[in-house]
Design a protein around this motif. Structure first.
Motif, PDB file in Angstrom:
ATOM      1  N   GLY A 134       0.394  -1.349   0.141  1.00 16.54           N
ATOM      2  CA  GLY A 134       0.206   0.100  -0.268  1.00 16.54           C
ATOM      3  C   GLY A 134       1.481   1.637   0.164  1.00 16.54           C
ATOM      4  O   GLY A 134       0.892   2.365  -0.627  1.00 16.54           O
ATOM      5  N   ALA A 135       1.794   1.271   0.870  1.00 15.52           N
ATOM      6  CA  ALA A 135       2.690   2.503   1.081  1.00 15.52           C
ATOM      7  C   ALA A 135       3.797   2.847  -0.731  1.00 15.52           C
ATOM      8  O   ALA A 135       3.589   3.978  -1.298  1.00 15.52           O
ATOM      9  CB  ALA A 135       4.031   2.293   1.654  1.00 15.52           C
ATOM     10  N   ALA A 136       3.642   1.188  -1.181  1.00 18.39           N
ATOM     11  CA  ALA A 136       4.351   1.769  -2.317  1.00 18.39           C
ATOM     12  C   ALA A 136       3.315   2.244  -3.707  1.00 18.39           C
ATOM     13  O   ALA A 136       4.017   2.898  -4.262  1.00 18.39           O
ATOM     14  CB  ALA A 136       5.239   0.409  -2.646  1.00 18.39           C
ATOM     15  N   ALA A 192      13.242   8.119  -0.685  1.00 24.94           N
ATOM     16  CA  ALA A 192      11.809   7.143  -0.887  1.00 24.94           C
ATOM     17  C   ALA A 192      11.596   6.571  -0.460  1.00 24.94           C
ATOM     18  O   ALA A 192      10.590   6.565   1.249  1.00 24.94           O
ATOM     19  CB  ALA A 192      11.209   7.323  -2.416  1.00 24.94           C
ATOM     20  N   PRO A 193      12.121   5.117   0.200  1.00 25.28           N
ATOM     21  CA  PRO A 193      11.550   4.208   0.996  1.00 25.28           C
ATOM     22  C   PRO A 193      12.261   4.821   2.650  1.00 25.28           C
ATOM     23  O   PRO A 193      11.710   5.086   3.132  1.00 25.28           O
ATOM     24  CB  PRO A 193      13.040   3.174   1.177  1.00 25.28           C
ATOM     25  CG  PRO A 193      13.356   2.960  -1.030  1.00 25.28           C
ATOM     26  CD  PRO A 193      13.118   4.829  -1.185  1.00 25.28           C
ATOM     27  N   ILE A 208       9.528   4.749   4.534  1.00 24.91           N
ATOM     28  CA  ILE A 208       9.893   4.056   6.416  1.00 24.91           C
ATOM     29  C   ILE A 208       9.371   4.598   7.302  1.00 24.91           C
ATOM     30  O   ILE A 208       9.259   4.462   8.559  1.00 24.91           O
ATOM     31  CB  ILE A 208      10.370   2.743   6.657  1.00 24.91           C
ATOM     32  CG1 ILE A 208      10.046   1.975   5.250  1.00 24.91           C
ATOM     33  CG2 ILE A 208      11.132   2.225   7.558  1.00 24.91           C
ATOM     34  CD1 ILE A 208      12.164   1.159   4.859  1.00 24.91           C
ATOM     35  N   ARG A 209      10.034   6.689   6.870  1.00 22.75           N
ATOM     36  CA  ARG A 209      10.108   6.738   9.113  1.00 22.75           C
ATOM     37  C   ARG A 209       9.158   7.753   9.556  1.00 22.75           C
ATOM     38  O   ARG A 209       9.079   7.837  10.516  1.00 22.75           O
ATOM     39  CB  ARG A 209      11.374   7.604   8.590  1.00 22.75           C
ATOM     40  CG  ARG A 209      12.727   6.302   8.347  1.00 22.75           C
ATOM     41  CD  ARG A 209      14.262   7.323   8.806  1.00 22.75           C
ATOM     42  NE  ARG A 209      14.367   8.695   9.598  1.00 22.75           N
ATOM     43  CZ  ARG A 209      14.966   9.271  10.239  1.00 22.75           C
ATOM     44  NH1 ARG A 209      15.972   9.438   8.952  1.00 22.75           N
ATOM     45  NH2 ARG A 209      15.211  10.381  10.794  1.00 22.75           N
ATOM     46  N   HIS A 210       8.597   7.713   7.682  1.00 23.79           N
ATOM     47  CA  HIS A 210       7.336   9.427   7.911  1.00 23.79           C
ATOM     48  C   HIS A 210       5.890   8.846   7.934  1.00 23.79           C
ATOM     49  O   HIS A 210       5.168   8.645   8.585  1.00 23.79           O
ATOM     50  CB  HIS A 210       7.707  10.690   7.801  1.00 23.79           C
ATOM     51  CG  HIS A 210       9.212  10.943   7.890  1.00 23.79           C
ATOM     52  ND1 HIS A 210       8.886  12.040   8.860  1.00 23.79           N
ATOM     53  CD2 HIS A 210      10.034  10.944   7.226  1.00 23.79           C
ATOM     54  CE1 HIS A 210      10.344  12.267   8.956  1.00 23.79           C
ATOM     55  NE2 HIS A 210      11.776  11.681   8.070  1.00 23.79           N
ATOM     56  N   LEU A 211       5.833   7.931   6.849  1.00 17.52           N
ATOM     57  CA  LEU A 211       4.535   8.290   6.341  1.00 17.52           C
ATOM     58  C   LEU A 211       3.734   6.958   6.880  1.00 17.52           C
ATOM     59  O   LEU A 211       3.010   6.870   7.602  1.00 17.52           O
ATOM     60  CB  LEU A 211       4.608   7.939   4.302  1.00 17.52           C
ATOM     61  CG  LEU A 211       4.665   9.158   3.668  1.00 17.52           C
ATOM     62  CD1 LEU A 211       5.150   7.894   2.400  1.00 17.52           C
ATOM     63  CD2 LEU A 211       3.506  10.046   4.047  1.00 17.52           C
ATOM     64  N   LEU A 212       3.799   5.570   7.317  1.00 21.21           N
ATOM     65  CA  LEU A 212       4.268   4.251   7.558  1.00 21.21           C
ATOM     66  C   LEU A 212       3.628   4.785   9.355  1.00 21.21           C
ATOM     67  O   LEU A 212       2.754   4.650   9.564  1.00 21.21           O
ATOM     68  CB  LEU A 212       4.736   2.840   7.662  1.00 21.21           C
ATOM     69  CG  LEU A 212       4.964   2.972   6.453  1.00 21.21           C
ATOM     70  CD1 LEU A 212       6.176   1.582   5.678  1.00 21.21           C
ATOM     71  CD2 LEU A 212       3.520   2.495   5.806  1.00 21.21           C
TER      72      LEU A 212
END
Length: 296
Positions: free
Chosen positions: A111-113, A195-196, A200-204
């Motif tokens: 979903g994040a990708a 982008a990863p 991982i650090r902010h959006l998730l």
């Protein structure tokens, strides 16, 4: 940087969530029951009075009602139901937790990708999700497990996880699409983060609240599905004790020995209801629009 809320004393979101969660007595009761179930699962070798596969004298001990020597009675094969219930919890609860955890991780990554990767990647990934969701999950599970002859707990966990991540992927995608234009994401990109790392650090972490609620409810749903598969003989094969297979073993004795099927059935119901109560409590505690004024 992500703007996570704190109260006036500097306490973080976790403390605020727990403060609101503990006001919900039903959610606390569900959490208490889950603690008892998982505690009994962990201590099953110490608490079980017999080995789960130990057959006593079938002539004299089969289908015995609850007594001091067998608090929950015995099954048609003269096995102690309490012992099998405790060891069966290790199968049913572990499968529910692990399968839900793997499905949440896989769905979150997909979903994040999809939400952050641009229109082309979003289209490819979400069309794949749509194709997976087009197949009825139960039918897909029945076909896959029926084709696999040598089933074990890891195989059942894998099949359940690989057929249950799509809803999480859609949820995470929606959250990422709503967050990727926020100031903290733009600042992270301006700082040169890849982008990863942004994902991982902010959006998730910022999308974790609805995912956590969904994951909690998924555990109960997975426990119920695993019990249904075991009832149909497509779960972990016997003689391994599982709650669904225990219900199946007692279905022919509902009138003459109702405890054989009733006890594991109540265990399944207790686990599923407890997980759902915890999930509902988390949803109420994490709802930003309903946060109490003292918690703002």
């Amino acid at each position: 940087m992500s703007g996570r809320p704190h109260d006036r004393r500097g306490r973080g979101l976790a403390w605020i969530t727990w403060r609101r969660f503990r006001r919900n007595r039903l959610a606390l009761a569900g959490l208490f029951c889950l603690g008892l179930l998982y505690g009994a699962m962990a201590l099953a070798p110490l608490l079980a009075p017999y080995e789960p596969h130990e057959q006593l004298d079938v002539v004299n001990n089969a289908l015995q009602p609850p007594s001091w020597s067998h608090p929950l009675g015995t099954d048609p094969y003269a096995r102690d139901i309490l012992s099998r219930l405790l060891h069966g919890a290790r199968i049913s609860l572990t499968i529910g937790l692990l399968a839900a955890a793997i499905a949440v991780v896989l769905g979150s990554l997909v979903g994040a990708a999809a939400g952050y990767g641009g229109r082309w990647l979003d289209g490819v990934l979400m069309r794949g999700v749509d194709m997976m969701m087009a197949f009825p999950r139960l039918v897909l599970l029945l076909v896959l497990l029926a084709l696999l002859e040598h089933r074990n707990i890891f195989l059942v966990v894998t099949v359940l996880a690989l057929t249950g991540w799509m809803d999480v992927a859609r949820l995470v995608r929606a959250q990422v699409l709503s967050l990727r234009g926020r100031e903290f994401v733009l600042a992270a990109r301006a700082a040169g983060l890849s982008a990863p790392r942004v994902v991982i650090r902010h959006l998730l972490p910022s999308a974790a609240a609805p995912v956590l609620v969904s994951a909690t409810l998924m555990v109960g749903h997975t426990i119920l599905i695993e019990a249904g598969l075991s009832f149909l003989g497509l779960g972990v094969p016997p003689p391994v004790a599982a709650w669904g297979s225990m219900v199946e073993e007692g279905r022919s004795y509902l009138l003459s020995a109702p405890w054989v099927a009733t006890v594991p059935g109540l265990a399944i119901a207790t686990a599923v209801v407890s997980v759902n109560l915890v999930g509902e409590g988390l949803r109420d505690a994490l709802a930003p629009g309903e946060r109490a004024p003292t918690d703002r």
